[in-house]
Motif scaffolding. Structure first.
Motif, PDB file in Angstrom:
ATOM      1  N   ARG A  43     -11.754  -3.853   6.573  1.00 57.10           N
ATOM      2  CA  ARG A  43     -11.468  -2.622   7.312  1.00 57.10           C
ATOM      3  C   ARG A  43     -11.323  -2.837   8.813  1.00 57.10           C
ATOM      4  O   ARG A  43     -10.711  -2.032   9.485  1.00 57.10           O
ATOM      5  N   THR A  44     -11.892  -3.898   9.346  1.00 58.37           N
ATOM      6  CA  THR A  44     -11.823  -4.078  10.801  1.00 58.37           C
ATOM      7  C   THR A  44     -10.800  -5.147  11.170  1.00 58.37           C
ATOM      8  O   THR A  44     -10.473  -6.022  10.372  1.00 58.37           O
ATOM      9  N   THR A  58      -0.641  -9.247  12.526  1.00 58.83           N
ATOM     10  CA  THR A  58      -0.844  -8.666  11.202  1.00 58.83           C
ATOM     11  C   THR A  58      -2.058  -7.747  11.198  1.00 58.83           C
ATOM     12  O   THR A  58      -2.013  -6.647  10.645  1.00 58.83           O
ATOM     13  N   ALA A  59      -3.139  -8.180  11.828  1.00 62.02           N
ATOM     14  CA  ALA A  59      -4.357  -7.360  11.886  1.00 62.02           C
ATOM     15  C   ALA A  59      -4.099  -6.047  12.630  1.00 62.02           C
ATOM     16  O   ALA A  59      -4.580  -4.991  12.205  1.00 62.02           O
ATOM     17  N   ASN A  60      -3.340  -6.098  13.707  1.00 60.67           N
ATOM     18  CA  ASN A  60      -3.034  -4.877  14.453  1.00 60.67           C
ATOM     19  C   ASN A  60      -2.186  -3.911  13.628  1.00 60.67           C
ATOM     20  O   ASN A  60      -2.420  -2.701  13.642  1.00 60.67           O
ATOM     21  N   THR A  64      -3.495  -0.294  12.477  1.00 65.40           N
ATOM     22  CA  THR A  64      -2.760   0.921  12.861  1.00 65.40           C
ATOM     23  C   THR A  64      -2.510   1.786  11.643  1.00 65.40           C
ATOM     24  O   THR A  64      -2.722   2.992  11.665  1.00 65.40           O
ATOM     25  N   TRP A  65      -2.054   1.161  10.543  1.00 61.95           N
ATOM     26  CA  TRP A  65      -1.843   1.932   9.323  1.00 61.95           C
ATOM     27  C   TRP A  65      -3.153   2.521   8.823  1.00 61.95           C
ATOM     28  O   TRP A  65      -3.196   3.655   8.382  1.00 61.95           O
ATOM     29  N   THR A  70      -4.066   6.183   5.997  1.00 62.22           N
ATOM     30  CA  THR A  70      -3.197   5.847   4.879  1.00 62.22           C
ATOM     31  C   THR A  70      -4.017   5.055   3.868  1.00 62.22           C
ATOM     32  O   THR A  70      -4.660   4.089   4.239  1.00 62.22           O
ATOM     33  N   PRO A  71      -3.978   5.450   2.597  1.00 63.29           N
ATOM     34  CA  PRO A  71      -4.730   4.667   1.605  1.00 63.29           C
ATOM     35  C   PRO A  71      -4.148   3.266   1.473  1.00 63.29           C
ATOM     36  O   PRO A  71      -2.939   3.079   1.549  1.00 63.29           O
ATOM     37  N   TRP A  72      -5.011   2.275   1.287  1.00 61.80           N
ATOM     38  CA  TRP A  72      -4.556   0.888   1.214  1.00 61.80           C
ATOM     39  C   TRP A  72      -3.513   0.666   0.142  1.00 61.80           C
ATOM     40  O   TRP A  72      -2.622  -0.141   0.275  1.00 61.80           O
ATOM     41  N   ARG A  73      -3.597   1.391  -0.955  1.00 58.90           N
ATOM     42  CA  ARG A  73      -2.651   1.144  -2.045  1.00 58.90           C
ATOM     43  C   ARG A  73      -1.210   1.446  -1.644  1.00 58.90           C
ATOM     44  O   ARG A  73      -0.280   0.981  -2.291  1.00 58.90           O
ATOM     45  N   SER A  74      -1.004   2.216  -0.571  1.00 59.65           N
ATOM     46  CA  SER A  74       0.361   2.534  -0.157  1.00 59.65           C
ATOM     47  C   SER A  74       0.841   1.670   1.012  1.00 59.65           C
ATOM     48  O   SER A  74       1.929   1.871   1.513  1.00 59.65           O
TER      49      SER A  74
END
Length: 99
Positions: A43-44, A58-60, A64-65, A70-74
């Protein structure tokens, strides 16, 4: 991903640049997600950056998402290095660059 193994992942992504390193990172990332995060996407930003092949960019993007609730599955997971080349139009190579 782990069930596929590095060789099979490499075969699937062979058409993109640096596919050998990316396949190695996908397997290492999968192992770390299971071992350190219980199979869940961290999560962080700091935790995301600890994953093999996932750097600051990639982490940023993931953070941001995530902050947009936004749920992770999307969320499409991908390597940031694959996004940049895909967003630029193909440039014709000059004859001098071919020799």
């Amino acid at each position: 991903m782990l069930a596929l193994g590095e060789d099979k992942v490499r075969d699937y992504i062979r058409t993109i640049g640096l596919y050998r390193n990316k396949a190695r990172n996908v397997i290492a990332l999968s192992e770390k997600l299971i071992a350190d995060f219980g199979g869940q996407v961290p999560r962080t930003r700091t935790e995301l950056e600890s994953l093999p092949g996932a750097g600051r960019k990639t982490a940023n993007v993931c953070s941001t998402w995530r902050s947009a609730n936004t749920p992770w599955r999307s969320i499409p997971m991908c390597f940031a290095s694959a996004i940049a080349p895909a967003s630029h139009p193909a440039r014709p190579r000059s004859k001098s660059s071919l020799s």
